[in-house]
Design a protein around this motif. Structure first.
Motif, short mmCIF file in Angstrom:
data_model
loop_
_atom_site.label_atom_id
_atom_site.label_comp_id
_atom_site.label_asym_id
_atom_site.label_seq_id
_atom_site.Cartn_x
_atom_site.Cartn_y
_atom_site.Cartn_z
N SER A 115 0.82 -1.21 0.00
CA SER A 115 0.00 0.00 0.00
C SER A 115 0.86 1.26 0.00
CB SER A 115 -0.94 0.00 1.21
OG SER A 115 -0.20 -0.05 2.42
N ASP A 116 2.05 1.18 0.57
CA ASP A 116 2.95 2.34 0.53
C ASP A 116 3.44 2.61 -0.89
OD1 ASP A 116 2.68 2.61 3.25
OD2 ASP A 116 4.46 1.43 3.71
N VAL A 117 3.75 1.54 -1.64
CA VAL A 117 4.19 1.71 -3.02
C VAL A 117 3.06 2.20 -3.91
CG1 VAL A 117 5.29 0.56 -4.99
CG2 VAL A 117 5.87 -0.12 -2.67
N ARG A 118 1.85 1.73 -3.61
CA ARG A 118 0.70 2.07 -4.45
C ARG A 118 0.43 3.57 -4.49
NH1 ARG A 118 -2.17 2.95 -7.78
NH2 ARG A 118 -4.12 1.97 -8.44
N ARG A 119 0.91 4.31 -3.54
CA ARG A 119 0.71 5.76 -3.53
C ARG A 119 1.48 6.44 -4.64
NH1 ARG A 119 3.13 6.98 2.02
NH2 ARG A 119 3.05 9.11 1.17
N TYR A 120 2.47 5.77 -5.24
CA TYR A 120 3.33 6.39 -6.25
C TYR A 120 3.04 5.87 -7.66
CZ TYR A 120 5.90 7.41 -1.96
OH TYR A 120 6.24 7.82 -0.69
N THR A 121 2.08 4.99 -7.83
CA THR A 121 1.82 4.37 -9.13
C THR A 121 0.41 4.70 -9.60
OG1 THR A 121 1.00 2.30 -8.17
CG2 THR A 121 3.38 2.48 -8.57
N SER A 122 0.21 4.58 -10.90
CA SER A 122 -1.10 4.71 -11.53
C SER A 122 -1.46 3.37 -12.16
CB SER A 122 -1.09 5.80 -12.60
OG SER A 122 -0.80 7.08 -12.04
N GLN A 123 -2.73 3.00 -12.06
CA GLN A 123 -3.17 1.69 -12.52
C GLN A 123 -4.20 1.82 -13.61
OE1 GLN A 123 -5.62 -1.05 -9.99
NE2 GLN A 123 -3.79 -2.33 -10.02
N GLY A 124 -4.06 1.01 -14.67
CA GLY A 124 -4.99 1.02 -15.79
C GLY A 124 -6.08 -0.03 -15.62
N PRO A 125 -7.01 -0.11 -16.57
CA PRO A 125 -8.10 -1.10 -16.48
C PRO A 125 -7.61 -2.54 -16.47
CG PRO A 125 -8.59 0.58 -18.12
CD PRO A 125 -7.16 0.77 -17.73
N SER A 126 -6.44 -2.78 -17.04
CA SER A 126 -5.91 -4.14 -17.07
C SER A 126 -5.21 -4.55 -15.78
CB SER A 126 -4.91 -4.29 -18.23
OG SER A 126 -3.80 -3.41 -18.04
N ARG A 127 -5.13 -3.66 -14.80
CA ARG A 127 -4.44 -3.85 -13.53
C ARG A 127 -2.94 -3.60 -13.65
NH1 ARG A 127 -4.02 -8.63 -12.27
NH2 ARG A 127 -3.38 -8.29 -10.11
N LEU A 128 -2.47 -3.16 -14.81
CA LEU A 128 -1.06 -2.80 -14.94
C LEU A 128 -0.80 -1.49 -14.22
CD1 LEU A 128 1.80 -3.05 -16.22
CD2 LEU A 128 0.90 -1.71 -18.14
N GLU A 129 0.23 -1.48 -13.39
CA GLU A 129 0.64 -0.27 -12.70
C GLU A 129 1.85 0.34 -13.39
OE1 GLU A 129 0.90 -0.54 -8.42
OE2 GLU A 129 -0.39 -2.33 -8.42
N VAL A 130 1.92 1.66 -13.38
CA VAL A 130 3.00 2.40 -14.04
C VAL A 130 3.62 3.35 -13.04
CG1 VAL A 130 3.56 4.10 -15.82
CG2 VAL A 130 2.01 2.20 -16.34
N LEU A 131 4.95 3.32 -12.98
CA LEU A 131 5.73 4.26 -12.18
C LEU A 131 6.35 5.25 -13.14
CD1 LEU A 131 6.85 5.14 -9.43
CD2 LEU A 131 8.75 3.55 -9.79
N ALA A 132 5.89 6.51 -13.09
CA ALA A 132 6.28 7.51 -14.08
C ALA A 132 7.69 8.00 -13.82
CB ALA A 132 5.29 8.67 -14.06
N SER A 133 8.30 8.52 -14.87
CA SER A 133 9.61 9.16 -14.76
C SER A 133 9.41 10.64 -14.45
CB SER A 133 10.40 8.99 -16.06
OG SER A 133 9.71 9.64 -17.13
N GLU A 134 10.51 11.31 -14.11
CA GLU A 134 10.44 12.73 -13.79
C GLU A 134 10.20 13.53 -15.06
OE1 GLU A 134 9.72 15.68 -11.96
OE2 GLU A 134 10.58 14.19 -10.60
N SER A 135 9.15 14.36 -15.04
CA SER A 135 8.80 15.17 -16.22
C SER A 135 8.97 16.66 -15.97
CB SER A 135 7.34 14.90 -16.62
OG SER A 135 6.45 15.20 -15.56
N ASP A 136 9.43 17.04 -14.79
CA ASP A 136 9.62 18.45 -14.49
C ASP A 136 10.89 18.95 -15.20
OD1 ASP A 136 9.69 20.99 -13.50
OD2 ASP A 136 9.84 20.41 -11.38
N PRO A 137 10.78 19.93 -16.11
CA PRO A 137 11.98 20.41 -16.81
C PRO A 137 12.97 21.10 -15.89
CG PRO A 137 10.10 21.80 -17.30
CD PRO A 137 9.57 20.62 -16.54
N ALA A 138 12.54 21.49 -14.69
CA ALA A 138 13.46 22.16 -13.77
C ALA A 138 14.40 21.19 -13.09
CB ALA A 138 12.67 22.94 -12.71
N VAL A 139 14.09 19.89 -13.14
CA VAL A 139 14.95 18.89 -12.51
C VAL A 139 16.10 18.57 -13.46
CG1 VAL A 139 15.09 16.55 -11.59
CG2 VAL A 139 13.03 17.93 -11.22
#
Length: 381
Positions: free
Chosen positions: A201-225
């Motif tokens: 449940s701690d990891v789930r706070r950082y992921t997005s889940q699709g209808p297929s139950r696949l979870e995705v951990l996004a990369s950094e998209s902030d251009p300031a980083v």
């Protein structure tokens, strides 16, 4: 003249007294034990200096037959006691015949349905531990991120365990755009809070889940980083994810020399090299294998799976069969994913909107990858 029986004294008179030793009392301590007669000691044989043709061959010890094992107990499984019921057809004319005869005529499933069921079972093969899949290519625009998302969705929809895809692109990755966005958190936030993650449940706070139950951990998209996603960052990310997920797919960047690629190759159990159906796409995929061979990853190349992805409708004159033949000589397997209008949109992916041929190709790809899973009792590295 032959003497008679009585003269030969072959029979005794019953009235005659028995011999005294027959009626003698038994000693109180029994009869004395007679000494065993042992063979005289055999003198040692003289040392043999060499084989002689006149000497008889040495006698081999007699071979004893193995002790027969007891007969096994009768199997009390459901199949053994009740038999295997014939599966009723689920589609096509076989289904209509089955229902039209009030379930009296059951021809079973068609070969196409049986083949698809077999692929689903192979893709859902039990897995102990964590298995890591890296999807890479030297050339952009060949559908590498799309293959990562669709393959992960196929695994997640056919399996009962957790599947996650990680965007390891050092530049602005688009993997998070393939599923509905549920959180703005990225891999940077996961690494920042890695010490406090103790449950799924701690990891789930950082992921997005699709209808297929696949979870995705996004990369950094902030251009300031300005800090790049390094090799140590990827190693720490996988160390956290492999505790809670059975399959970890990594969408790599297009460069083979960026900082995270060393850890990706060190952690990967299998590589999926993506190529398009064009000449430059095939050459770039082949160059990817050349680079891996030249840098000591021959085992990964031999076990790799090449995917020829049709990112646009077939309009050129490229002989795809020759492309398949080229990669089949270098990789474990080669599969083709046909063009699909839904994937061309570049938006969120839904397996239900894919054409049947595309879904079948992705299921075959998942089954081919799953055949390399460790056997039960042998966890993944």
């Amino acid at each position: 003249m032959t003497p008679c029986f009585r003269e030969q004294q072959r029979f005794s008179d019953p009235g005659q007294e028995p011999p005294p030793e027959w009626t003698a009392p038994t000693p109180p301590h029994g009869f004395p034990a007679q000494p065993l007669q042992t063979a005289p000691p055999v003198p040692p044989a003289p040392p043999v200096t060499g084989p002689s043709a006149a000497d008889p061959p040495p006698e081999l010890p007699p071979q004893t037959s193995p002790v027969p094992l007891p007969a096994p107990y009768l199997d009390l499984s459901t199949v053994a006691l009740l038999g295997q019921p014939k599966q009723a057809p689920t589609r096509g004319w076989r289904r209509w015949l089955y229902l039209g005869t009030f379930k009296l005529v059951n021809l079973g499933e068609s070969p196409e349905v049986t083949s698809q069921t077999t692929l689903i079972e192979e893709a859902g093969r039990p897995l102990r531990g964590c298995y890591r899949i890296a999807v890479l290519s030297l050339k952009g625009g060949v559908g590498k991120t799309t293959v990562t998302a669709t393959l992960g969705a196929t695994f997640a929809s056919t399996r009962g365990d957790r599947v996650i895809a990680v965007d390891a692109n050092p530049d602005r990755g688009t993997l998070s755009q393939k599923v509905p966005l549920e959180t703005p958190a990225t891999v940077r936030h996961l690494l920042r809070d890695a010490e406090g993650i103790t449950s799924y449940s701690d990891v789930r706070r950082y992921t997005s889940q699709g209808p297929s139950r696949l979870e995705v951990l996004a990369s950094e998209s902030d251009p300031a980083v300005s800090k790049a996603f390094s090799s140590s960052d990827y190693a720490r990310t996988v160390e956290v994810l492999e505790r809670y997920y059975s399959l970890v797919l990594t969408d790599c960047g297009t460069g083979m020399l960026h900082s995270a690629m060393a850890a990706v190759l060190a952690k990967a159990d299998v590589l999926i090299v993506v190529s398009s159906g064009s000449v430059d796409g095939a050459r770039s995929a082949s160059a990817t294998l050349d680079w891996l061979d030249a840098h000591g990853h021959q085992d990964l190349v031999r076990n790799a799976v090449a995917v020829v992805n049709a990112v646009r409708p077939r309009s050129g004159k490229v002989d795809l069969q020759k492309v398949v033949d080229h990669f089949s000589r270098r990789c474990r397997a080669v599969l083709q994913v046909p063009f699909d209008p839904h994937l061309e949109e570049g938006a969120e992916i839904s397996l239900e909107r894919l054409k049947p041929a595309t879904r079948q190709a992705l299921l075959e790809l998942a089954a081919v990858v799953a055949r390399d899973f460790p056997a039960p009792g042998h966890p993944a590295n």
